[in-house]
Each structure stands twice: as C-alpha cells, then as structure tokens.
Scaffold this motif. Sequence first.
Motif, PDB file in Angstrom:
ATOM      1  N   ARG A  68      13.462  28.308  40.582  1.00 42.85           N
ATOM      2  CA  ARG A  68      13.145  29.840  40.385  1.00 42.85           C
ATOM      3  C   ARG A  68      13.026  29.848  38.811  1.00 42.85           C
ATOM      4  N   LEU A  69      11.681  30.379  38.276  1.00 37.54           N
ATOM      5  CA  LEU A  69      11.582  30.514  37.067  1.00 37.54           C
ATOM      6  C   LEU A  69      12.655  31.721  36.590  1.00 37.54           C
ATOM      7  N   VAL A  70      13.229  31.245  35.343  1.00 32.98           N
ATOM      8  CA  VAL A  70      13.995  32.063  34.654  1.00 32.98           C
ATOM      9  C   VAL A  70      13.093  32.860  33.559  1.00 32.98           C
ATOM     10  N   GLY A  71      13.151  34.129  33.597  1.00 28.02           N
ATOM     11  CA  GLY A  71      12.186  34.751  32.312  1.00 28.02           C
ATOM     12  C   GLY A  71      11.078  34.907  32.830  1.00 28.02           C
ATOM     13  N   ASP A  72      10.010  34.929  31.765  1.00 32.98           N
ATOM     14  CA  ASP A  72       8.404  35.095  32.055  1.00 32.98           C
ATOM     15  C   ASP A  72       7.841  33.670  31.880  1.00 32.98           C
ATOM     16  N   ARG A  73       6.685  33.387  32.540  1.00 28.32           N
ATOM     17  CA  ARG A  73       6.024  32.223  32.529  1.00 28.32           C
ATOM     18  C   ARG A  73       5.296  32.082  31.126  1.00 28.32           C
ATOM     19  N   PRO A  74       5.569  31.294  30.304  1.00 29.69           N
ATOM     20  CA  PRO A  74       4.652  31.156  28.990  1.00 29.69           C
ATOM     21  C   PRO A  74       3.259  31.429  29.087  1.00 29.69           C
ATOM     22  N   GLU A  75       2.660  32.182  28.263  1.00 31.36           N
ATOM     23  CA  GLU A  75       1.005  32.274  28.407  1.00 31.36           C
ATOM     24  C   GLU A  75       0.244  30.937  28.613  1.00 31.36           C
ATOM     25  N   GLN A  76       0.577  29.989  27.692  1.00 31.70           N
ATOM     26  CA  GLN A  76      -0.032  28.673  27.478  1.00 31.70           C
ATOM     27  C   GLN A  76       0.026  27.859  28.638  1.00 31.70           C
ATOM     28  N   LEU A  77       1.339  28.183  29.666  1.00 34.81           N
ATOM     29  CA  LEU A  77       1.331  27.295  30.825  1.00 34.81           C
ATOM     30  C   LEU A  77       0.813  28.069  31.846  1.00 34.81           C
ATOM     31  N   LEU A  78      -0.363  27.376  32.441  1.00 28.38           N
ATOM     32  CA  LEU A  78      -1.138  28.192  33.429  1.00 28.38           C
ATOM     33  C   LEU A  78      -1.056  27.395  34.724  1.00 28.38           C
TER      34      LEU A  78
END
Length: 96
Positions: A68-78
Amino acid sequence: MIEVEFYAPGLREAGRMMRFGQELDARPEIRYKVDANHDIVYFEFDDPEATSFAELRSFFRASGLVPRLVGDRPEQLLDGKSGETQKLGSDTQKIE
C-alpha cells in the motif's frame, strides 16, 4: 531524487523478507531501506526511467505481499510510458 514509501503487511516474516531482498538485488539503481518493525519500505532512485510504479509493486507481489502506497505517488513515477490517461470518446463502440 525520487522517494516512495510502501506499507507491506507481513514483510517482517523471514521468508518474505529474504525473497523481497532477492528481487531487489538485481536492481542496484533502486536503493531501498526496510523498517521491519513497521513493515515499511522506503525506495529512492535518481532516474525516473529506472523503474515504474507497477514494477515497484511487482517486487512485493513476487514475495507474496500486497503493498500500500504511503502518501502521494511522485509525479515523476508513472505507470506507463507516457503517463497520460487516454479518455474514451463518444465514438467508442460498446463491447457486448
């Protein structure tokens, strides 16, 4: 630098931890740190082309874990190559 944090319940189990480490050993460009007390994995890497969000998740799934991702997905990581979602137009045919 790109930083991503995942929570992976069950990671601290010895067999899963070892399998997870083996999966990532083949990718030295992806640095990671495991907080085994809390089942948290911190990833960092310099090149956004080094991996994708889906590939990071696949390391966990290969070890029998559901991350489960913690926080937001970095914009650069698509997820995909373009990072754009294609919108369906009204001219799209319905599949029956």
